[in-house]
Design an enzyme around this catalytic site. Structure first.
Site, PDB file in Angstrom:
ATOM      1  N   TYR A 257      33.336  35.295  52.596  1.00 34.33           N
ATOM      2  CA  TYR A 257      34.116  35.614  51.294  1.00 34.33           C
ATOM      3  C   TYR A 257      35.532  34.890  51.549  1.00 34.33           C
ATOM      4  CZ  TYR A 257      37.160  38.349  48.351  1.00 34.33           C
ATOM      5  OH  TYR A 257      37.992  38.765  47.404  1.00 34.33           O
TER       6      TYR A 257
ATOM      7  N   THR B 170      37.499  48.165  41.557  1.00 34.38           N
ATOM      8  CA  THR B 170      36.773  47.587  40.603  1.00 34.38           C
ATOM      9  C   THR B 170      35.256  47.778  40.858  1.00 34.38           C
ATOM     10  OG1 THR B 170      36.560  45.400  41.939  1.00 34.38           O
ATOM     11  CG2 THR B 170      38.411  45.734  40.381  1.00 34.38           C
TER      12      THR B 170
HETATM   13  N1  LIG Z   1      39.348  44.015  43.469  1.00 33.08           N
HETATM   14  C1  LIG Z   1      40.250  43.491  44.545  1.00 33.08           C
HETATM   15  O1  LIG Z   1      40.510  44.311  45.370  1.00 33.08           O
HETATM   16  C2  LIG Z   1      40.217  41.967  44.782  1.00 33.08           C
HETATM   17  C3  LIG Z   1      41.076  41.741  46.028  1.00 33.08           C
HETATM   18  C4  LIG Z   1      41.251  40.427  46.262  1.00 33.08           C
HETATM   19  C5  LIG Z   1      40.670  39.387  45.477  1.00 33.08           C
HETATM   20  N2  LIG Z   1      39.774  39.584  44.396  1.00 33.08           N
HETATM   21  C6  LIG Z   1      39.220  38.709  43.560  1.00 33.08           C
HETATM   22  O2  LIG Z   1      39.061  39.152  42.191  1.00 33.08           O
HETATM   23  C7  LIG Z   1      38.043  38.579  41.610  1.00 33.08           C
HETATM   24  C8  LIG Z   1      37.427  39.720  40.626  1.00 33.08           C
HETATM   25  O3  LIG Z   1      36.752  40.383  41.611  1.00 33.08           O
HETATM   26  P1  LIG Z   1      36.646  41.957  41.069  1.00 33.08           P
HETATM   27  O4  LIG Z   1      37.069  42.883  42.237  1.00 33.08           O
HETATM   28  O5  LIG Z   1      36.839  42.006  39.723  1.00 33.08           O
HETATM   29  O6  LIG Z   1      34.938  42.015  41.075  1.00 33.08           O
HETATM   30  P2  LIG Z   1      33.756  42.327  40.419  1.00 33.08           P
HETATM   31  O7  LIG Z   1      33.977  43.656  39.828  1.00 33.08           O
HETATM   32  O8  LIG Z   1      32.413  42.206  41.136  1.00 33.08           O
HETATM   33  O9  LIG Z   1      34.032  41.223  39.143  1.00 33.08           O
HETATM   34  C9  LIG Z   1      33.225  39.981  39.593  1.00 33.08           C
HETATM   35  C10 LIG Z   1      32.889  39.407  38.154  1.00 33.08           C
HETATM   36  O10 LIG Z   1      32.308  38.083  38.626  1.00 33.08           O
HETATM   37  C11 LIG Z   1      31.237  37.980  37.906  1.00 33.08           C
HETATM   38  N3  LIG Z   1      30.357  36.925  38.828  1.00 33.08           N
HETATM   39  C12 LIG Z   1      29.894  37.012  39.841  1.00 33.08           C
HETATM   40  N4  LIG Z   1      29.076  35.846  40.083  1.00 33.08           N
HETATM   41  C13 LIG Z   1      29.361  35.174  39.207  1.00 33.08           C
HETATM   42  C14 LIG Z   1      28.457  33.814  38.572  1.00 33.08           C
HETATM   43  N5  LIG Z   1      27.822  33.101  39.439  1.00 33.08           N
HETATM   44  N6  LIG Z   1      28.820  33.222  37.338  1.00 33.08           N
HETATM   45  C15 LIG Z   1      29.766  34.096  36.542  1.00 33.08           C
HETATM   46  N7  LIG Z   1      30.079  35.290  36.792  1.00 33.08           N
HETATM   47  C16 LIG Z   1      29.987  35.960  38.103  1.00 33.08           C
HETATM   48  C17 LIG Z   1      30.209  39.218  37.964  1.00 33.08           C
HETATM   49  O11 LIG Z   1      29.407  39.127  36.832  1.00 33.08           O
HETATM   50  P3  LIG Z   1      28.262  40.324  36.785  1.00 33.08           P
HETATM   51  O12 LIG Z   1      29.220  41.412  36.137  1.00 33.08           O
HETATM   52  O13 LIG Z   1      27.208  39.941  35.959  1.00 33.08           O
HETATM   53  O14 LIG Z   1      28.230  40.734  38.176  1.00 33.08           O
HETATM   54  C18 LIG Z   1      31.665  40.086  37.522  1.00 33.08           C
HETATM   55  O15 LIG Z   1      31.940  40.496  36.591  1.00 33.08           O
HETATM   56  C19 LIG Z   1      37.104  37.942  42.697  1.00 33.08           C
HETATM   57  O16 LIG Z   1      37.203  36.611  42.740  1.00 33.08           O
HETATM   58  C20 LIG Z   1      37.721  38.379  43.860  1.00 33.08           C
HETATM   59  O17 LIG Z   1      37.317  37.752  44.893  1.00 33.08           O
HETATM   60  C21 LIG Z   1      39.549  41.096  44.189  1.00 33.08           C
END
Ligand SMILES: NC(=O)c1ccc[n+]([C@@H]2O[C@H](COP(=O)([O-])OP(=O)(O)OC[C@H]3O[C@@H](n4cnc5c(N)ncnc54)[C@H](OP(=O)(O)O)[C@@H]3O)[C@@H](O)[C@H]2O)c1
Length: 324
Positions: free
Chosen positions: A207, A242
């Site tokens: 990651y 999330t």
């Molecule tokens: N939350 C945090 O604190 C945080 C911090 C730093 C960076 N981020 C970044 O923010 C972004 C969103 O993260 P999040 O926390 O919202 O995570 P999340 O709740 O897991 O959301 C990720 C989304 O990406 C989708 N996804 C994963 N693989 C995919 C694929 N191959 N094709 C299409 N969609 C796909 C998932 O789909 P499904 O719903 O079908 O599983 C999910 O809806 C990510 O890039 C993460 O690295 C988050």
């Protein structure tokens, strides 16, 4: 009142204060509200928008008048998210499209479909993210985090180049945003082993590596697309509560729970990067809480030109036969 620059920078250097809801609260006092309707007439695609920060980003963009396409891998879940958005914003234009961004074949199919039906695309948010619990390969033989965070977004951006170019105007560039992570500070570009075949695999390391690659790729694509009127940025959303954090980092969530941002707070900078004037006047920048941030804290960490060129070659070779 705007936080003094030194205080603002110190919050991030101390990590928890800057990345948590504390940092957001301290900084937002100095922010201007984005004018309502400022994204009217703009079509913006958001990947991974069925839930988490992707859905929150779509919500923020719709709230500013944009036509938003939720790019999801589960159509039914995407439709439910879209229905909730339409209910909250009657009359809003919200579309749902299915695409697995880790599959290069599916990205090509989806991009061709968008090129056929859209005269112009004004914005693209590469939000889809994954932290694989074990080393997993896609059907095309790529490590899953690399395919999801780097190869798929690279191909989608380049395949949508004509539509992004059409979405650009002399006064308003088209905008591509990579949702990276502060976790990238712990990693350097894995030039020798981008597919993580060597050593003991860990989802956290894969990651962080691929989030580092996103920051460098945004800089490289910024150069590549500069002549098309497209700006490319990357960003850190801070720490937000999330499904992804709950599923992949339960221990972290137990410890930081009360300090985590809401999904709307985590999505704020992605929305701002699509809507505000300032990020339209620059390209290839890494942002957090609406401010440019260093991509390295230790000078020796900067990528060599060879390492950057190797990343570009990796992306071009892995997606060969389709670049536009
Ligand atoms: N939350 C945090 O604190 C945080 C911090 C730093 C960076 N981020 C970044 O923010 C972004 C969103 O993260 P999040 O926390 O919202 O995570 P999340 O709740 O897991 O959301 C990720 C989304 O990406 C989708 N996804 C994963 N693989 C995919 C694929 N191959 N094709 C299409 N969609 C796909 C998932 O789909 P499904 O719903 O079908 O599983 C999910 O809806 C990510 O890039 C993460 O690295 C988050």
């Amino acid at each position: 009142m705007q936080l003094p620059r030194l205080v603002d920078a110190a919050l991030d250097r101390l990590v928890v204060p800057g990345y948590s809801r504390l940092g957001y609260a301290a900084r937002r006092a100095g922010w201007r509200t984005l004018p309502s309707g400022c994204l009217a007439g703009r079509t913006i695609l958001v990947t991974g928008a069925a839930g988490g920060l992707g859905a929150a980003t779509a919500r923020g963009l719709v709230g500013l008048g944009a036509r938003v396409e939720l790019v999801v891998r589960d159509q039914a879940r995407g439709e439910r998210t879209a229905a909730a958005l339409r209910e909250a914003h009657p009359g809003a234009a919200v579309e749902v499209a299915e695409c697995d961004v880790s599959s290069l074949a599916d990205v090509r199919r989806y991009a061709a479909e968008v090129r056929d039906r859209e005269a112009a695309v004004h914005g693209l948010v590469h939000n889809a993210g994954v932290m694989p619990p074990e080393r997993t390969e896609t059907a095309e033989g790529h490590e899953l985090a690399l395919a999801t965070h780097v190869l798929g977004p690279f191909l989608l951006t380049r395949e949508l180049r004509p539509a992004l170019r059409a979405g650009a105007s002399p006064t308003a560039p088209a905008r591509v945003v990579f949702v990276s992570s502060g976790g990238m500070y712990t990693a350097s570009l894995p030039t020798d082993d981008p597919e993580f075949r060597v050593g003991t695999y860990s989802g956290g390391a894969a990651y962080a590596r691929t989030k580092r690659m996103q920051v460098v790729l945004a800089e490289l694509l910024a150069d590549d697309l500069a002549g098309d009127g497209v700006v490319v940025h990357s960003m850190h959303p801070g720490w937000a509560d999330t499904p992804g954090v709950a599923g992949s980092m339960p221990g972290f969530r137990r410890v930081t729970g009360p300090l985590l941002r809401t999904d709307d707070q985590g999505a704020d900078t992605a929305v701002w990067l699509q809507a505000a004037a300032e990020p339209g006047h620059s390209t290839g920048v890494f942002w957090h809480d609406r401010a440019p941030r260093p991509t390295h804290y230790l000078p020796r960490g900067a990528e060599t030109p060879q390492a950057r060129a190797a990343l570009w070659t990796l992306c071009v070779d892995a997606t060969a036969g389709s670049a536009r």
